[in-house]
Each structure stands twice: as structure tokens, then as C-alpha cells.
Design an enzyme around this catalytic site. Structure first.
Site, PDB file in Angstrom:
ATOM      1  CE  LYS A   1       0.756   4.945   8.339  1.00  0.00           C
ATOM      2  NZ  LYS A   1       0.807   4.283   7.051  1.00  0.00           N
TER       3      LYS A   1
ATOM      4  CG  ASP B   1       5.672   3.727   0.924  1.00  0.00           C
ATOM      5  OD1 ASP B   1       5.927   4.421   1.933  1.00  0.00           O
ATOM      6  OD2 ASP B   1       4.510   3.518   0.513  1.00  0.00           O
TER       7      ASP B   1
ATOM      8  CE1 TYR C   1      -3.671   2.517   0.470  1.00  0.00           C
ATOM      9  CE2 TYR C   1      -2.452   3.301   2.389  1.00  0.00           C
ATOM     10  CZ  TYR C   1      -3.479   3.461   1.465  1.00  0.00           C
ATOM     11  OH  TYR C   1      -4.295   4.560   1.542  1.00  0.00           O
TER      12      TYR C   1
HETATM   13  C1  LIG Z   1       0.197   4.777   5.694  1.00  0.00           C
HETATM   14  C2  LIG Z   1       0.981   4.503   4.460  1.00  0.00           C
HETATM   15  C3  LIG Z   1       0.898   5.321   3.320  1.00  0.00           C
HETATM   16  C4  LIG Z   1      -0.101   6.426   3.206  1.00  0.00           C
HETATM   17  O1  LIG Z   1       0.122   7.471   4.109  1.00  0.00           O
HETATM   18  P1  LIG Z   1      -1.089   8.473   4.428  1.00  0.00           P
HETATM   19  O2  LIG Z   1      -0.460   9.472   5.338  1.00  0.00           O
HETATM   20  O3  LIG Z   1      -2.165   7.653   5.048  1.00  0.00           O
HETATM   21  O4  LIG Z   1      -1.519   9.065   3.130  1.00  0.00           O
HETATM   22  C5  LIG Z   1       1.741   5.066   2.278  1.00  0.00           C
HETATM   23  N1  LIG Z   1       2.619   4.063   2.324  1.00  0.00           N
HETATM   24  C6  LIG Z   1       2.737   3.250   3.387  1.00  0.00           C
HETATM   25  C7  LIG Z   1       3.747   2.159   3.393  1.00  0.00           C
HETATM   26  C8  LIG Z   1       1.894   3.424   4.490  1.00  0.00           C
HETATM   27  O5  LIG Z   1       1.985   2.586   5.518  1.00  0.00           O
END
Ligand SMILES: *Cc1c(COP(=O)(O)O)cnc(C)c1O
Length: 457
Positions: A298, A270, A175
Site C-alpha cells: 500500500k 503484516d 487479512y
Molecule cells: C491489502 C492488504 C494485503 C494484500 O495486499 P494486496 O496488495 O492487495 O495483495 C495484505 N495484508 C494486509 C494487512 C492488507 O491490508
């Protein structure tokens, strides 16, 4: 995105049936039924789609009423019905020091007293960028945005702009936020060409997205053999943690590094989830692999809307106003978020990560023992303190395995734990998040609760 499950409330003993004992009383205390949460949820559903501002919060994959939160304090979440929970979600990762951490809040308060937003540069942004550059392998320069979605979306645009190529490769079950080109996860077995996952994402928006099964070396090699000179970027969660936690198999990340380098494509980690969670420098540090681009979110924002992307100076130089690739944000580098994020980051040294690992050991080793003793097939998959739980007989290596796990059983386990004051992620496709605020008593109470729930499973 998980399917809805109906949870049989009779599967686990209700709290009133259980014995009470002295120092465990906070855990064993009879819990108030979530009446006020249910009331608020009904009100919310009238004016907010599904009653929530982000889908997983609605408890659809575990069933039941989402708890409306009144406040957080250290290791605990308090709901509007007066129940206390040991929190293993921690806002889905950002709160690595726990809720309402004094130093983080003080930094935010102090910044706020000077104004909430300027749309002009500030000194704290420079300090934050310096802190990130000093920690994260491969990051010479960094730009702040407001969400992980923006971070990956912008980094992908930059990668395409910098290479002049169209294709992006992602892995099934990973994701990266909800931008169009990344909202494609379909596909199992061999490489699948992008079919959008959601109505509203056009085939065009997803046409240059190639989805490959995670941990499948042959599949990624086949894609590069066919499309190598068109690939701008390979994006991955270096430790997949949005389909439960599925670590890379030995040398998989190294293979991605080698293939992208050989074909002139960029490697984008990511690290929105893993960054500053696994270690000071994230997964890049843990695995000793330096990507070309990194997305952060995060933890970096200390619980405020802040994310970032960065990379090698020559790639970052393609970004406006230096280069031609456009990217911007009214609230980017917001001073309150930057102050909180910086205050939190400065507290995260190597000792903190060793401490988090110990907390994870205490709970996860305890859970493994409990499940083994009760003959429950469970896979606890983890890298450092980032962990996930699958009810499955064999290790989960990719998205197909993750989907084949027993998610109904996870729902029953979740509710058993919730009834005992432990707030786990409300979906079997999510990770557990430890925080430094959790005491040994909290961790032991978690294992004790799991023992009772496992008996009933
Ligand atoms: C949470 C998350 C996102 C998205 O971040 P948001 O601040 O919710 O838009 C993207 N990549 C990873 C790996 C994530 O865990």
C-alpha cells in the site's frame, strides 16, 4: 466476503430534498445519478467477473452501483457522471498524500522516461531499501515484490524455510492477501484448526494454518502449549484493519512477541496497511515491539504495484540467491513504482503523521458527537489516523464482535454519505483512510454530511 444486503434507498433523504447554503454548495449540490457508472458496470459484468478486478469494489455489501472513476485530484475522486467525492478510501490506503500528488507523479514520470522495466538492478531500489531499513523496526534487509499478497506469502515461506517448521498461526478476521495458506479465517471461540474459506483452497494447503481469535491471550497460549515446537510463524496485522479497525488490547502484541521468542517461532507483522500509515515506522514503532519479519505494501508503492517484505539479516539470508528459500518476480522493484514509492516515503516525516492525526481527530470526534447526539450506537475505533466505524453498542474486540455489528446500518450510512459527496469504504469491514490533501473544509463537510445522515438513521 461480506454478505449481500439490499439497501432501502428511502432510508435517507435524497439530496434534492435538502436545503442548500453558500460555501457548502459543493457538498449539497444535486448529484447526478450514476447512469454512466451503471452503463459501464453492465458492460463490465459481461467481461469481468462481477464487473470488478477486486471483489469489494462491486459494492455487494452495501448494495447499489459502484461508481466508475474518471480521475482523482487531491482529496477528491470524480466519477464518470461528473460527481465529486471527498475520498476516504484513497485506493485502500496507498495515497496518503492524496490523489495525483505532484511530486509523486513527477518522480514516476521521470523514471518512466528512462524505460518501464529492466529485470536488472537499479540504484533507486537500493535507495528505497535503505529508506525502509532506516524507518521500520526489525528490518535489516528488504526485498521488493508487487503486491501485499506476495509479500506475506513470501515471508511465510521464508519463515518456514528458516525455522524448518510447518505451522503458521493467524488470527480470525485478519487479512493477509489471497494466497492459499492465508485464506483461512474461519473459527470463533477457541482456536480452530484451518478450514479453507474459499473453494479452490485445498484442505492440504490450509492444514498447517491455525486460526486463533484476535486479542485472546488464553487461546494463543493454549496453541503454543500444544504445538509450540511446530510453529514457524505467527502472522498478524498489528492493528487489525480488514474487519473494520480492531486494535490489539494492552500487551497482546507483547504476549505474541514473548511466546514466539520462547518457542523459537518467528513473529511476522503484516504492516501492509499500517506501515507508513500509523507512523514513520508503522505499528512496530507505535507499539515499541520489534517483529522478526515485516510485510509492507500500500503506502510503500505510492499508488503503484509495489510491496516488500523484510526482517533480521540472519532470516533474510535464507532467501535465494544467498540461501535456499526461493522467491522471485519479473516486475519486482519496478523502476516506475520504486520512484513513486520513494518520492512519497521521503515526504512522510513525523510532522505529516501529526497532521494526519489532527485530520482524523477533526472528523472522528465530529462523528462521535453526531452519533451521540442522535442516539446512534456507534464505535469509532482507531489507532492514530487509522480508523473504522462499527454500528454496535459495545467496543469490538474480535471478529465475532465485528460480524455482530449492524452492517445494514453501515450500508445505509454509506449511501447517505455517498449521496452527499463523501466516499467511504463500501463495506463495514474496512478502514477509513485519511490523506494529507483533505482540507479543514473537506473534513467539516464530512461531519456536516454525517449530521444529516444520522438524523435519518
Ligand atoms: C491489502 C492488504 C494485503 C494484500 O495486499 P494486496 O496488495 O492487495 O495483495 C495484505 N495484508 C494486509 C494487512 C492488507 O491490508
Amino acid at each position: 466476503m461480506g454478505t449481500s444486503l439490499t439497501v432501502e434507498r428511502g432510508l435517507v433523504p435524497q439530496i434534492g430534498d435538502l436545503p442548500m447554503s453558500g460555501d457548502e454548495s459543493h457538498r449539497m449540490r444535486r448529484r447526478s445519478s450514476p447512469d454512466r457508472s451503471a452503463e459501464l458496470f453492465a458492460r463490465a459484468e459481461r467481461v469481468i467477473p462481477g464487473g470488478v478486478n477486486s471483489p469489494v469494489r462491486a459494492f455487494r455489501s452495501v448494495g447499489g452501483t459502484p461508481r466508475f472513476v474518471a480521475r482523482g485530484d487531491g482529496a477528491y475522486l470524480y466519477d464518470v457522471d461528473g460527481n465529486r467525492y471527498i475520498d476516504y478510501v484513497n485506493s485502500w490506503g496507498p495515497l496518503i498524500l492524496g490523489h495525483a500528488h505532484a511530486e509523486v507523479l513527477a518522480a514516476a514520470h521521470e523514471a518512466l522516461a528512462h524505460g518501464s522495466s529492466f529485470g536488472a538492478p537499479t540504484e533507486a531500489e537500493v535507495a528505497l531499501a535503505e529508506e525502509i531499513v532506516a524507518r521500520v523496526p526489525g528490518v535489516d534487509q528488504v526485498r521488493c515484490v508487487s503486491s501485499g499478497t506476495e509479500a506475506t506469502m513470501s515471508a511465510i515461506r521464508l519463515a518456514r524455510g528458516a525455522t524448518g517448521r510447518p505451522k503458521l498461526i493467524k488470527f480470525a478476521g485478519h487479512y493477509h492477501g489471497h494466497s492459499d495458506a492465508l485464506l483461512v479465517a474461519a473459527g470463533s471461540g477457541v482456536a480452530t484448526f484451518g478450514l479453507p474459506d474459499s473453494p479452490g483452497v485445498t484442505a492440504g494447503a490450509a492444514a498447517d494454518t491455525v486460526v486463533v481469535p484476535w486479542n485472546d491471550v488464553a487461546a494463543i497460549e493454549a496453541v503454543f502449549a500444544e504445538l509450540g515446537d511446530q510453529v514457524a510463524v505467527v502472522i498478524c496485522e498489528p492493528v487489525a484493519a480488514n474487519m473494520g479497525v480492531v486494535p490489539p488490547t494492552a500487551r497482546f502484541l507483547q504476549r505474541l512477541r514473548d511466546l514466539t521468542t520462547a518457542h523459537g517461532a518467528l513473529l511476522l507483522f503484516d504492516e501492509v496497511m499500517t506501515g507508513f500509515r500509523l507512523a514513520r515506522g508503522g505499528a512496530g514503532e507505535v507499539y515499541g515491539i520489534t517483529p522478526d519479519l515485516v510485510a509492507l505494501g500500500k503506502v510503500v508503492g505510492g499508488g503503484f504495484p509495489l510491496a516488500a517484505f523484510g526482517g533480521h539479516a540472519d532470516v533474510m539470508a535464507q532467501l535465494a540467491p544467498v540461501g535456499p528459500v526461493y522467491q522471485a518476480g519479473t516486475l519486482s522493484g519496478n523502476p516506475v513504482a520504486v520512484a513513486a514509492g520513494l518520492a512519497q516515503l521521503r515526504l512522510l516525516d513525523d510532522d505529516v503523521y501529526a497532521d494526519l492525526d489532527r485530520r482524523a481527530d477533526r472528523v472522528l470526534d465530529g462523528l462521535a458527537k453526531v452519533f451521540a447526539e442522535h442516539g446512534v450506537d456507534a464505535q469509532i475505533q482507531r489507532v492514530r489516523s487509522l480508523a473504522g466505524l462499527f454500528f454496535a453498542a459495545a467496543p469490538v474486540r474480535d471478529f465475532d464482535d465485528a460480524k455482530a455489528a449492524d452492517h445494514q446500518r453501515y450500508a445505509a450510512f454509506f449511501h447517505g454519505m455517498l449521496d452527499r459527496g463523501v466516499y467511504l469504504p463500501p463495506s463495514g469491514y474496512e478502514a477509513f483512510f485519511f490523506s494529507l490533501a483533505q482540507s479543514d473544509d473537506d473534513l467539516d463537510a464530512t461531519v456536516a454530511a454525517a449530521t444529516e445522515v444520522a438524523e435519518a438513521l
